[in-house]
Write a protein that holds these residues in place. Structure first.
Motif, short mmCIF file in Angstrom:
data_model
loop_
_atom_site.label_atom_id
_atom_site.label_comp_id
_atom_site.label_asym_id
_atom_site.label_seq_id
_atom_site.Cartn_x
_atom_site.Cartn_y
_atom_site.Cartn_z
N ALA A 210 123.46 98.29 88.72
CA ALA A 210 124.16 97.69 89.87
C ALA A 210 124.51 98.75 90.89
CB ALA A 210 125.41 96.96 89.40
N ILE A 211 124.99 99.90 90.41
CA ILE A 211 125.42 100.96 91.32
C ILE A 211 124.24 101.53 92.10
CG2 ILE A 211 126.36 103.31 91.41
CD1 ILE A 211 128.21 102.52 89.11
N THR A 212 123.10 101.69 91.44
CA THR A 212 121.93 102.28 92.10
C THR A 212 121.10 101.26 92.86
OG1 THR A 212 120.61 102.03 90.09
CG2 THR A 212 121.80 104.11 90.38
N GLY A 213 121.44 99.98 92.73
CA GLY A 213 120.71 98.96 93.46
C GLY A 213 119.54 98.37 92.70
N LEU A 214 119.31 98.84 91.47
CA LEU A 214 118.20 98.29 90.69
C LEU A 214 118.42 96.82 90.37
CD1 LEU A 214 117.43 101.20 88.21
CD2 LEU A 214 116.15 100.53 90.24
#
Length: 208
Positions: A53-57
């Motif tokens: 979620a944090i990296t946008g995956l």
């Protein structure tokens, strides 16, 4: 960290799910020590989804039907496998004694942790949940987004660990009243297996 975030997190973590189910079953079958391992495993299983979620995956997976479906199918298969093992008296509710010659050897700490982690790792809705949940509580005037999400995610994991340990400890306390009663254990085994099947069906019907 706002009171609203803490209250919402508490409600989310308390809600029954596969992690809660596995921790309760482990506590009932094996006592406090292994139920703590189950709680730890379920908590560690949050890490990949949180990082995604944090990296946008998670956003990529949310828009990719193939990626979502593959992970969803793996999750459903694993939940059905858990149900099958529970019914066979070889899963989380395989009650063991401490004797070396027991028919069902007590599972190792690492195995219990790994099983708990897989339950959350194979849940494709978890990363999408974090992607939708955490940004609501970011402070636009505060630090950059990633440090804030790491702090919020860490608080979510800590609350998960504490509450799951509480669930496991309660199940371990109940253990002394049910382990010596085969009819009760058989009923619990069928109930937990059925719950795993229902959760698998719910995941199978989940939409992106």
């Amino acid at each position: 960290m706002s009171p609203e975030f803490l209250l919402t997190t508490l409600i989310v973590v308390l809600a029954p799910g596969t992690g809660v189910l596995y921790t309760l079953a482990t506590g009932l079958a094996h006592g406090t020590r292994l139920s703590i391992a189950a709680a730890l495993g379920c908590t560690l299983g949050i890490v990949p989804s949180l990082l995604a979620a944090i990296t946008g995956l998670a956003a990529i997976m949310h828009t990719s039907a193939l990626a979502f479906q593959v992970l969803k199918v793996l999750g459903v298969i694993y939940l059905l496998y858990m149900a099958w093992r529970t019914l066979r008296d070889s899963g989380a509710l395989a009650v063991n004694s401490d004797d070396k010659g027991d028919e069902h050897p007590r599972p190792s700490l690492s195995r219990v942790v790994a099983t708990g982690a897989l339950i959350n790792v194979l849940n494709p809705k978890l990363s999408v949940f974090f992607l939708a949940f955490l940004p609501q509580f970011l402070d636009p005037t505060g630090a950059s987004t990633i440090p804030q999400m790491l702090v919020l995610g860490g608080a979510f994991m800590l609350m998960t660990l504490v509450i799951f340990i509480g669930y496991g400890a309660g199940a371990a306390w109940l253990r002394r009243h049910v382990v010596g009663r085969p009819s009760v254990m058989n009923w619990l085994r069928r109930t937990f297996a059925g719950a795993f099947v229902l959760l698998g069906a719910k995941l199978a019907l989940a939409e992106r």
